[in-house]
Motif scaffolding. Structure first.
Motif, mmCIF file in Angstrom:
data_model
loop_
_atom_site.group_PDB
_atom_site.id
_atom_site.type_symbol
_atom_site.label_atom_id
_atom_site.label_comp_id
_atom_site.label_asym_id
_atom_site.label_seq_id
_atom_site.Cartn_x
_atom_site.Cartn_y
_atom_site.Cartn_z
ATOM 1 N N HIS A 60 -0.727 13.203 8.826
ATOM 2 C CA HIS A 60 -0.386 12.002 9.534
ATOM 3 C C HIS A 60 -0.528 10.588 8.922
ATOM 4 O O HIS A 60 -1.538 10.575 8.047
ATOM 5 N N LEU A 61 0.373 9.621 8.961
ATOM 6 C CA LEU A 61 0.443 8.245 8.378
ATOM 7 C C LEU A 61 -0.833 7.708 8.770
ATOM 8 O O LEU A 61 -1.095 7.515 9.956
ATOM 9 N N SER A 62 -1.353 7.041 7.606
ATOM 10 C CA SER A 62 -2.578 5.898 8.053
ATOM 11 C C SER A 62 -2.209 4.638 8.562
ATOM 12 O O SER A 62 -0.943 4.511 8.442
ATOM 13 N N ASP A 116 -0.801 3.951 3.348
ATOM 14 C CA ASP A 116 -0.945 4.184 1.937
ATOM 15 C C ASP A 116 -0.930 5.493 1.577
ATOM 16 O O ASP A 116 -0.972 6.000 0.440
ATOM 17 N N ASN A 117 -0.716 6.519 2.553
ATOM 18 C CA ASN A 117 -0.539 7.757 2.264
ATOM 19 C C ASN A 117 0.957 8.252 2.523
ATOM 20 O O ASN A 117 1.167 9.552 2.749
ATOM 21 N N LEU A 118 1.760 7.277 2.517
ATOM 22 C CA LEU A 118 3.155 7.811 2.953
ATOM 23 C C LEU A 118 3.720 8.697 2.020
ATOM 24 O O LEU A 118 4.535 9.958 2.715
ATOM 25 N N ASP A 131 0.743 -1.269 -0.067
ATOM 26 C CA ASP A 131 -0.210 -0.150 -0.029
ATOM 27 C C ASP A 131 0.975 1.172 0.045
ATOM 28 O O ASP A 131 0.434 2.431 -0.432
ATOM 29 N N ALA A 132 1.960 1.052 0.588
ATOM 30 C CA ALA A 132 2.915 2.496 0.604
ATOM 31 C C ALA A 132 3.655 2.673 -0.616
ATOM 32 O O ALA A 132 4.066 3.868 -0.873
#
Length: 395
Positions: free
Chosen positions: A211-213, A217-219, A199-200
């Protein structure tokens, strides 16, 4: 705010366990099936129960009879947390107690009892500032008025919309309920990681994420946010990557022509950088952990299962140092591990051992073992003791 004690009754493999004097860095070890993931699920359950309700949180886990301990499916589930927070200039030990059971007439789980209490003075019994049963109860509106005796405090009687709703969900929105508001905010900001390298990796559409999920996946978006708005935090990430991961000298988020964000990694051996999809799983994971651990606003509780996965063994003591530094900055950390290399970087006081006894799990601090303490004091490292099968009852 730090959790100092956790007590669990009738929650899956935990028929009754209590963890006292919980440190800021708490690491769980034990064989498969002893309940390391279940302890993390207790945190997830409380967060789900707050964001949704108790009924939906239980349904997500297969129903009440799947959540309750085997052969005790009719008994209530009880969760108790004790934590410290400052109220009226004094550090106070606050207890939150939640009891959930099956209502025979409604045929669904309900909140049988929910209590938030602490001592108003140095003596006497803890006073209940929030006390609800089956959807109704009261909360104290002037809890910081310590000049008034207990019997003169103002009670706000409330009836919740449904018996499976937590009282702290509604009352915690109001500043006048100090302890409830602080406890709700603490739970809402817990981070229980479910990181997936796959995902990353993908590049992401343009956007903003601070902030990291939990899945990572939002890296790229978070890296870009740190790069643009918190350069000192991003510099710490780069410095740690340079020191911890051989060959990686620069990591930068880059926006493509079509508006996507990609991470570009520079290897000192090559002239041109390469994008994240060509980087090893371990490098991506280490970078994600460093981004998480250098968040400008540390999570009050961070839980990560087996952080050693896909990482080179020699990196693990370095990663343990990063987690400890994060805990010292104010975020309490819970980890599970099977890695001797990771354990070697810990103290016995930071390690808690889970083992099965008669079908249910017990939890014991490693330093409570006289044998382990003597070996550790003589210079043996915890990971080597673990590998030599000297953690009593865990092999």
């Amino acid at each position: 705010m730090q959790i100092e004690e956790i007590e669990i009754r009738n929650y899956r493999v935990f028929r009754h366990v209590r963890i006292r004097s919980v440190p800021r860095l708490c690491v769980l070890v034990g064989a498969n099936g002893t309940g390391k993931s279940t302890l993390f699920d207790v945190f997830s359950f409380l967060k789900d129960a707050l964001s949704m309700n108790v009924g939906k949180a239980i349904a997500r886990r297969g129903g009440y009879r799947e959540l309750a301990s085997r052969e005790h499916e009719e008994d209530p589930i009880e969760l108790t947390l004790r934590f410290r927070m400052e109220i009226a200039g004094h550090s106070r030990m606050i207890t939150y107690q939640l009891q959930i059971g099956l209502d025979a007439s409604l045929r669904k789980p309900v909140v049988m009892r929910e209590v938030l209490r602490y001592k108003r003075g140095s003596h006497g019994r803890p006073f209940h500032f929030l006390d609800f049963s089956n959807g109704s109860g009261y909360a104290i509106t002037n809890e910081e008025d310590f000049n008034r005796p207990d019997e003169e405090l103002d009670r706000d009687e409330q009836a919740l919309d449904a018996p499976d709703i937590l009282a702290i969900k509604g009352l915690g929105q109001f500043e006048r309920f100090k302890a409830a508001s602080a406890f709700r905010a603490m739970i809402e900001n817990w981070h229980i990681s479910d990181f997936h390298v796959s995902d990353a990796r993908p590049s992401q559409e343009d956007g903003v994420a601070e902030h990291l999920s939990t899945r990572g996946d939002n890296l790229a978006l978070v890296a870009n946010h740190l790069y643009e708005n918190h350069p000192e935090c991003f510099a710490r990430v780069l410095d740690a990557m340079h020191r911890r991961v051989p060959g990686v000298s620069i990591v930068e988020p880059e926006q493509t022509i079509d508006g996507r964000l990609v991470l570009r990694f520079q290897d000192g051996s090559f002239r041109d950088p390469f994008i994240a999809r060509h980087v090893s799983d371990g490098t991506i994971r280490m970078f994600a952990y460093l981004v998480l651990l250098n968040d400008p606003q540390p999570y009050p509780l961070l839980a990560v299962e087996e952080p050693e996965n896909q990482l080179y063994p020699e990196l693990l003591p370095e990663l343990a140092e990063e987690f400890r530094a994060y805990a010292q900055r104010g975020g309490q950390v819970f980890l599970s591990t099977h890695s001797p290399d990771f354990l070697n970087a810990l103290t016995l006081d930071e390690i808690f051992c889970l083992r099965k006894e008669n079908g249910f799990t017990t939890i014991r601090r490693a330093s409570d073992s006289e044998n382990l303490r003597a070996l550790y004091d003589a210079g043996d490292l915890p990971g080597y003791l673990w590998k030599q099968r000297l953690f009593e009852g865990l092999n």
